[in-house]
Motif scaffolding. Structure first.
Motif, PDB file in Angstrom:
ATOM      1  N   ALA A 220       0.966  -1.174   0.070  1.00  0.00           N
ATOM      2  CA  ALA A 220       0.028  -0.098   0.078  1.00  0.00           C
ATOM      3  C   ALA A 220       0.762   1.208  -0.050  1.00  0.00           C
ATOM      4  CB  ALA A 220      -0.898   0.002   1.202  1.00  0.00           C
ATOM      5  N   THR A 221       2.065   1.155   0.517  1.00  0.00           N
ATOM      6  CA  THR A 221       2.965   2.350   0.613  1.00  0.00           C
ATOM      7  C   THR A 221       4.461   2.108  -0.152  1.00  0.00           C
ATOM      8  OG1 THR A 221       3.853   1.710   2.653  1.00  0.00           O
ATOM      9  CG2 THR A 221       1.922   2.978   2.661  1.00  0.00           C
ATOM     10  N   ILE A 222       4.715   0.990  -0.624  1.00  0.00           N
ATOM     11  CA  ILE A 222       5.833   0.821  -1.334  1.00  0.00           C
ATOM     12  C   ILE A 222       5.789   0.160  -2.586  1.00  0.00           C
ATOM     13  CG2 ILE A 222       8.248  -0.767  -1.258  1.00  0.00           C
ATOM     14  CD1 ILE A 222       7.585  -1.023   1.787  1.00  0.00           C
ATOM     15  N   PRO A 223       6.367   0.464  -3.700  1.00  0.00           N
ATOM     16  CA  PRO A 223       6.061   0.264  -5.229  1.00  0.00           C
ATOM     17  C   PRO A 223       6.382  -1.042  -5.269  1.00  0.00           C
ATOM     18  CG  PRO A 223       8.044   1.637  -4.838  1.00  0.00           C
ATOM     19  CD  PRO A 223       7.325   1.934  -3.616  1.00  0.00           C
ATOM     20  N   SER A 224       5.851  -1.789  -6.028  1.00  0.00           N
ATOM     21  CA  SER A 224       5.987  -3.361  -6.244  1.00  0.00           C
ATOM     22  C   SER A 224       5.862  -3.515  -7.734  1.00  0.00           C
ATOM     23  CB  SER A 224       4.794  -3.960  -5.546  1.00  0.00           C
ATOM     24  OG  SER A 224       3.355  -3.789  -6.054  1.00  0.00           O
ATOM     25  N   TRP A 225       6.400  -4.754  -7.948  1.00  0.00           N
ATOM     26  CA  TRP A 225       6.565  -5.297  -9.376  1.00  0.00           C
ATOM     27  C   TRP A 225       6.249  -6.944  -9.020  1.00  0.00           C
ATOM     28  CZ3 TRP A 225       9.046  -1.064  -8.016  1.00  0.00           C
ATOM     29  CH2 TRP A 225       9.434  -0.123  -9.106  1.00  0.00           C
ATOM     30  N   TYR A 226       5.560  -7.264 -10.097  1.00  0.00           N
ATOM     31  CA  TYR A 226       4.954  -8.753 -10.183  1.00  0.00           C
ATOM     32  C   TYR A 226       5.421  -9.532 -11.185  1.00  0.00           C
ATOM     33  CZ  TYR A 226       1.702 -12.056  -8.450  1.00  0.00           C
ATOM     34  OH  TYR A 226       1.070 -13.270  -7.727  1.00  0.00           O
ATOM     35  N   VAL A 227       5.876 -10.750 -10.956  1.00  0.00           N
ATOM     36  CA  VAL A 227       6.148 -11.598 -11.921  1.00  0.00           C
ATOM     37  C   VAL A 227       5.111 -12.619 -12.229  1.00  0.00           C
ATOM     38  CG1 VAL A 227       7.663 -13.409 -12.871  1.00  0.00           C
ATOM     39  CG2 VAL A 227       8.768 -11.200 -11.979  1.00  0.00           C
ATOM     40  N   LEU A 228       4.298 -12.716 -13.213  1.00  0.00           N
ATOM     41  CA  LEU A 228       3.122 -13.610 -13.268  1.00  0.00           C
ATOM     42  C   LEU A 228       3.530 -14.851 -14.272  1.00  0.00           C
ATOM     43  CD1 LEU A 228      -0.437 -12.255 -13.712  1.00  0.00           C
ATOM     44  CD2 LEU A 228       0.295 -14.412 -14.750  1.00  0.00           C
ATOM     45  N   GLY A 229       3.347 -15.958 -13.569  1.00  0.00           N
ATOM     46  CA  GLY A 229       3.574 -17.140 -14.358  1.00  0.00           C
ATOM     47  C   GLY A 229       2.144 -17.544 -15.049  1.00  0.00           C
ATOM     48  N   THR A 230       2.318 -17.416 -16.261  1.00  0.00           N
ATOM     49  CA  THR A 230       1.041 -17.949 -17.031  1.00  0.00           C
ATOM     50  C   THR A 230       0.542 -19.275 -17.077  1.00  0.00           C
ATOM     51  OG1 THR A 230       2.227 -17.856 -19.312  1.00  0.00           O
ATOM     52  CG2 THR A 230       1.356 -15.754 -18.661  1.00  0.00           C
ATOM     53  N   GLU A 231       1.381 -20.181 -16.598  1.00  0.00           N
ATOM     54  CA  GLU A 231       1.079 -21.589 -16.560  1.00  0.00           C
ATOM     55  C   GLU A 231       1.058 -21.960 -15.182  1.00  0.00           C
ATOM     56  OE1 GLU A 231       3.729 -23.476 -19.321  1.00  0.00           O
ATOM     57  OE2 GLU A 231       2.727 -22.408 -21.095  1.00  0.00           O
ATOM     58  N   ASP A 232       1.081 -21.011 -14.280  1.00  0.00           N
ATOM     59  CA  ASP A 232       1.196 -21.487 -12.602  1.00  0.00           C
ATOM     60  C   ASP A 232      -0.537 -22.274 -12.447  1.00  0.00           C
ATOM     61  OD1 ASP A 232       1.317 -21.814  -9.963  1.00  0.00           O
ATOM     62  OD2 ASP A 232       1.908 -19.870  -9.722  1.00  0.00           O
ATOM     63  N   ALA A 233      -0.139 -23.605 -12.019  1.00  0.00           N
ATOM     64  CA  ALA A 233      -1.343 -24.321 -11.223  1.00  0.00           C
ATOM     65  C   ALA A 233      -1.523 -24.186  -9.883  1.00  0.00           C
ATOM     66  CB  ALA A 233      -1.180 -25.618 -11.699  1.00  0.00           C
ATOM     67  N   ILE A 234      -0.597 -23.508  -9.029  1.00  0.00           N
ATOM     68  CA  ILE A 234      -0.716 -23.358  -7.619  1.00  0.00           C
ATOM     69  C   ILE A 234      -1.288 -21.922  -7.249  1.00  0.00           C
ATOM     70  CG2 ILE A 234       0.356 -23.371  -5.413  1.00  0.00           C
ATOM     71  CD1 ILE A 234       0.520 -26.129  -6.817  1.00  0.00           C
ATOM     72  N   ILE A 235      -0.983 -21.084  -7.791  1.00  0.00           N
ATOM     73  CA  ILE A 235      -1.581 -19.778  -7.798  1.00  0.00           C
ATOM     74  C   ILE A 235      -2.070 -19.127  -8.977  1.00  0.00           C
ATOM     75  CG2 ILE A 235      -1.731 -17.368  -6.848  1.00  0.00           C
ATOM     76  CD1 ILE A 235       0.750 -17.957  -5.198  1.00  0.00           C
ATOM     77  N   THR A 236      -3.364 -19.508  -9.529  1.00  0.00           N
ATOM     78  CA  THR A 236      -3.654 -19.422 -10.846  1.00  0.00           C
ATOM     79  C   THR A 236      -3.310 -17.946 -11.529  1.00  0.00           C
ATOM     80  OG1 THR A 236      -6.152 -18.599 -10.228  1.00  0.00           O
ATOM     81  CG2 THR A 236      -5.628 -20.892 -10.404  1.00  0.00           C
ATOM     82  N   PRO A 237      -3.130 -17.835 -12.691  1.00  0.00           N
ATOM     83  CA  PRO A 237      -2.846 -16.711 -13.313  1.00  0.00           C
ATOM     84  C   PRO A 237      -3.996 -15.735 -13.170  1.00  0.00           C
ATOM     85  CG  PRO A 237      -2.445 -18.510 -14.810  1.00  0.00           C
ATOM     86  CD  PRO A 237      -2.967 -18.830 -13.580  1.00  0.00           C
ATOM     87  N   ALA A 238      -5.142 -16.053 -12.987  1.00  0.00           N
ATOM     88  CA  ALA A 238      -6.225 -15.083 -12.896  1.00  0.00           C
ATOM     89  C   ALA A 238      -6.157 -14.474 -11.224  1.00  0.00           C
ATOM     90  CB  ALA A 238      -7.675 -15.763 -12.969  1.00  0.00           C
ATOM     91  N   ALA A 239      -5.772 -15.328 -10.445  1.00  0.00           N
ATOM     92  CA  ALA A 239      -5.639 -14.937  -9.139  1.00  0.00           C
ATOM     93  C   ALA A 239      -4.547 -13.942  -8.883  1.00  0.00           C
ATOM     94  CB  ALA A 239      -5.542 -16.269  -8.116  1.00  0.00           C
ATOM     95  N   GLN A 240      -3.308 -14.293  -9.611  1.00  0.00           N
ATOM     96  CA  GLN A 240      -2.111 -13.562  -9.690  1.00  0.00           C
ATOM     97  C   GLN A 240      -2.431 -12.030 -10.203  1.00  0.00           C
ATOM     98  OE1 GLN A 240       1.635 -15.428 -10.928  1.00  0.00           O
ATOM     99  NE2 GLN A 240       0.843 -17.258 -10.712  1.00  0.00           N
ATOM    100  N   GLN A 241      -3.208 -12.185 -11.345  1.00  0.00           N
ATOM    101  CA  GLN A 241      -3.734 -10.853 -11.767  1.00  0.00           C
ATOM    102  C   GLN A 241      -4.346  -9.973 -11.083  1.00  0.00           C
ATOM    103  OE1 GLN A 241      -2.883 -10.159 -15.260  1.00  0.00           O
ATOM    104  NE2 GLN A 241      -3.968  -8.029 -15.168  1.00  0.00           N
ATOM    105  N   PHE A 242      -5.342 -10.533 -10.136  1.00  0.00           N
ATOM    106  CA  PHE A 242      -6.199  -9.721  -9.249  1.00  0.00           C
ATOM    107  C   PHE A 242      -5.320  -9.072  -8.257  1.00  0.00           C
ATOM    108  CE2 PHE A 242      -7.999 -10.166  -5.225  1.00  0.00           C
ATOM    109  CZ  PHE A 242      -9.014  -8.855  -5.325  1.00  0.00           C
TER     110      PHE A 242
END
Length: 280
Positions: A220-242
């Motif tokens: 909420a206060t620190i800038p962030s970057w996100y590497v999203l694995g498009t074939e992730d079966a543990i944390i789904t890509p849709a969940a990561q995107q959200f």
């Protein structure tokens, strides 16, 4: 005679340790003051701290670490206890307090929830980098965030081996991934011999850790970057995107499963360096 020498040696050791702790405590405020005055030399690279997730250990960062070190970064990969979110975040928070200068804090999977809590209020953490990771808001827990189609969102008895541990609260156990889940969902894209080694060496997460509520989010206060694995079966890509969009993260998509720091190490390293440059 030998007994007296042993006793004397123990006393000397005790006094030496006590002295070191006193010196460290006295130096801590000065060190903290120095850390809070800014980044110092603009040419100095930040320290990169990477926190592993559940069913893994710090060796999963080896490929990323090698690249960052070759590019002149200091890298530290402390062990994540995996005992409970508040405890794990406190462990990493205390580790961060020993470092001087700017920090780029990276978390994979459950490690993302840990850094979300550990970095809150630390002015030296200049950027957060999430790698196939949980980025909960206050009050959320990680398991429900994995996504409706997650390989974890099924009958737990088909996914986990339940193992008791000493001193566990009533109903709590250590969770190990079953062999089939580990190879077919967790370590997808990893060469089979390496995946087998990772399975053998996996470290468990407590059941209670998966449902522990998160605190005030650092994103909420620190800038962030996100590497999203498009074939992730543990944390789904849709969940990561959200989660990434909610955190306001800069998103990089990689064609990889849940262990993109292993199978896409160059891309993950590049994102970490991007975060370091952007916040220097």
């Amino acid at each position: 005679m030998n007994s007296r020498r042993t006793t004397r040696g123990r006393r000397l050791w005790t006094f030496a340790v006590a002295g070191l702790l006193t010196v460290a405590a006295a130096a801590a405020p000065a060190s903290a003051t120095q850390q809070n005055t800014g980044n110092g030399n603009a040419d100095t690279k930040p320290t990169v701290v990477m926190v592993h997730g559940a069913w893994a250990d710090a060796s999963g960062w080896d490929g990323v670490t090698r690249r960052l070190v070759n590019h002149g970064y200091t890298v530290r990969n402390p062990p994540n206890p995996l005992r409970g979110l508040s405890n794990d975040a406190a462990t990493i928070r205390d580790f961060l307090s020993t470092l001087s200068g700017p920090i780029i804090l990276v978390g994979h999977s459950y490690g993302g929830a840990v850094i979300t809590n550990a970095a809150t209020g630390n002015p030296n953490v200049k950027a957060l980098v999430y790698v196939d990771a949980f980025a909960p808001k206050e009050g959320e827990s990680v398991f429900p965030l994995a996504g409706a189609d997650s390989a974890l969102n099924v009958d737990p008895a088909t996914v986990f081996d339940f193992v008791p541990y000493p001193g566990a609260p009533d109903g709590d156990v250590d969770l190990y991934l079953k062999h089939s889940t580990f190879l077919d969902s967790f370590a997808t894209g990893v060469p089979r011999p390496q995946a087998e080694l990772l399975y053998a060496n996996q470290r468990p997460l407590t059941l209670s850790a998966g449902f522990a509520p998160s605190g005030t989010p650092a994103w909420a206060t620190i800038p962030s970057w996100y590497v999203l694995g498009t074939e992730d079966a543990i944390i789904t890509p849709a969940a990561q995107q959200f989660m990434a969009e909610r955190a306001g993260s800069t998103i990089t998509r990689v064609k990889a499963g849940h262990l993109s720091m292993i199978t896409a190490a160059p891309q993950v390293s590049a994102v970490i360096e991007q975060a370091a440059r952007a916040t220097s």
